[in-house]
Write an enzyme that holds these catalytic residues in place. Structure first.
Site, PDB file in Angstrom:
ATOM      1  N   LYS A 187       0.841  -1.202   0.000  1.00  0.00           N
ATOM      2  CA  LYS A 187       0.000   0.000   0.000  1.00  0.00           C
ATOM      3  C   LYS A 187       0.875   1.251   0.000  1.00  0.00           C
ATOM      4  O   LYS A 187       0.655   2.186  -0.779  1.00  0.00           O
ATOM      5  CB  LYS A 187      -0.919   0.006   1.234  1.00  0.00           C
ATOM      6  CG  LYS A 187      -2.042  -1.015   1.118  1.00  0.00           C
ATOM      7  CD  LYS A 187      -2.788  -1.223   2.434  1.00  0.00           C
ATOM      8  CE  LYS A 187      -3.774  -2.380   2.273  1.00  0.00           C
ATOM      9  NZ  LYS A 187      -4.439  -2.774   3.520  1.00  0.00           N
ATOM     10  N   GLN A 242      -4.800  -1.535   9.802  1.00  0.00           N
ATOM     11  CA  GLN A 242      -4.591  -2.826   9.151  1.00  0.00           C
ATOM     12  C   GLN A 242      -5.142  -3.950  10.035  1.00  0.00           C
ATOM     13  O   GLN A 242      -4.793  -4.053  11.205  1.00  0.00           O
ATOM     14  CB  GLN A 242      -3.093  -3.039   8.882  1.00  0.00           C
ATOM     15  CG  GLN A 242      -2.775  -4.315   8.122  1.00  0.00           C
ATOM     16  CD  GLN A 242      -3.348  -4.332   6.702  1.00  0.00           C
ATOM     17  OE1 GLN A 242      -3.268  -3.344   5.974  1.00  0.00           O
ATOM     18  NE2 GLN A 242      -3.938  -5.461   6.313  1.00  0.00           N
ATOM     19  N   ASP A 284     -11.113   2.910   4.219  1.00  0.00           N
ATOM     20  CA  ASP A 284     -11.534   1.516   4.012  1.00  0.00           C
ATOM     21  C   ASP A 284     -13.051   1.425   3.832  1.00  0.00           C
ATOM     22  O   ASP A 284     -13.553   0.388   3.397  1.00  0.00           O
ATOM     23  CB  ASP A 284     -11.133   0.665   5.228  1.00  0.00           C
ATOM     24  CG  ASP A 284      -9.868  -0.145   4.960  1.00  0.00           C
ATOM     25  OD1 ASP A 284      -9.579  -0.406   3.782  1.00  0.00           O
ATOM     26  OD2 ASP A 284      -9.184  -0.517   5.936  1.00  0.00           O
TER      27      ASP A 284
END
Ligand code: NDP
Length: 302
Positions: free
Chosen positions: A51, A95, A118
């Protein structure tokens, strides 16, 4: 037709570049993404590196905040509060998975909805389900991008989503509904899953079971999207799933990635499909970058 996720990813990244430059020109700084990595999960560390590497390529400012697994829920909430308050951070990504003693739900709720790249915060879930603009979960939005960029019609078609997780299945169903598909959501308690799936003109598998969807589930000519990412580790499984060439590959490496759909059956029965690897997988990070830019643009009013 093979739906090439790498190509779509490259298109999306190419579209992100001028938006980043335009943002820098008006805001005087690049969009900012913070990733919080807790514990020592090696797969998570690889995902985070991928990422941040993509953010780097696109000129997005990125920071990884790393803490060992002794971090408490309160400690994580303090980090999130700090990131919520920072002007130069537009996107915050926690995460997953977090260590078991850390309350993931509390952490995800603490992220400011306008920085929730997200798309997991209940505010963004609500915005999606009521059709209002907001940050959308990356993997299912990647699926919609693939369908659209390959001019695959969605409106009016029967779409079946197998899986109902908050991360993939449910938002996938909402996004397909927003595109005017007639959507069925199925799961582990669904009766006669093959018959339900055979009704699908667009079949999306997000299950987490290696090659579970075989020919009897696929309507001939259907579009099949395989979100699954599973590792095959035993030879009997490999023999059930792979053709001779990939079996040789399996023997060389000792394990191989496969989706939730049987690759040979999918290639035989579908009119178009996403392969694994190289289908849906590459889109997730590209959509995360696009969400970060969108969050930045909305926050600053660009
Ligand atoms: P979850 O485990 O959270 O959800 C799996 C879903 O599949 C559940 O709703 C479950 O039903 C359903 N299911 C399980 N077994 C069956 C069965 N035998 N028949 C019908 N339905 C079943 O997984 P995720 O949604 O997080 O992920 C799904 C897959 O997608 C995984 O392989 C994952 O690795 C992959 N993935 C890929 C990404 C990418 O970037 N390409 C990103 C995220 C995930 P129930 O609710 O009843 O238990």
């Amino acid at each position: 037709m093979i739906l090439n996720g790498n190509q779509v990813r490259d298109q999306i990244k190419a579209e992100c570049l001028p938006r980043v430059n335009q943002f820098i020109a008006s805001a005087g700084r690049p969009p900012g993404l913070a990733v919080v990595l807790v514990g020592d999960n090696s797969a998570s560390a690889v995902y985070v590196r991928n990422k941040t590497k993509t953010a780097e390529e696109l000129g997005i400012h990125h920071e990884t905040i790393t803490r060992d697994s002794s971090l408490t829920t309160e400690g994580l909430l303090a980090i999130i509060a700090d990131l919520n308050a920072r002007e130069d951070i537009d996107g915050i990504l926690i995460q997953l998975p977090l260590p078991p003693h850390v309350d993931s739900q509390k952490a995800l709720l603490a992220v400011a909805p306008e920085k929730d790249v997200d798309g997991f915060h209940p505010c963004n879930v609500g915005l999606l389900s009521t059709g209002r603009p907001g940050l959308r979960p990356c993997t299912p939005s990647g699926v919609i991008e693939i369908l659209k960029r390959y001019d695959i019609p969605i409106a009016g078609r029967n779409a079946v989503v197998v899986g109902r997780s908050d991360i993939v299945g449910k938002p996938m169903a909402m996004l397909l509904l927003q595109e005017n598909a007639t959507v069925t959501v199925s799961h582990s308690r669904t009766r006669d899953l093959p018959a339900i799936c055979r009704n699908a003109e667009i079949l999306v598998a997000a299950i987490g079971r290696a090659a579970m969807i075989t020919e009897e589930y696929i309507r001939p000519g259907a579009v099949v999207i395989d979100v699954g990412m599973n590792t095959v580790r035993t030879r009997p499984d490999a023999e059930r799933i792979f053709d001779a060439a990939r079996l040789a590959d399996f023997d060389k490496r000792g394990s191989l990635l496969v989706g939730d759909v049987h690759p040979g059956d999918m290639a035989k029965a579908a009119s178009a499909y996403t392969p694994v690897p190289g289908g849906v997988g590459p889109l997730t990070i590209a959509m995360l970058m696009r969400n970060t830019i969108e969050a930045a643009e909305r926050r600053v009013g660009v």
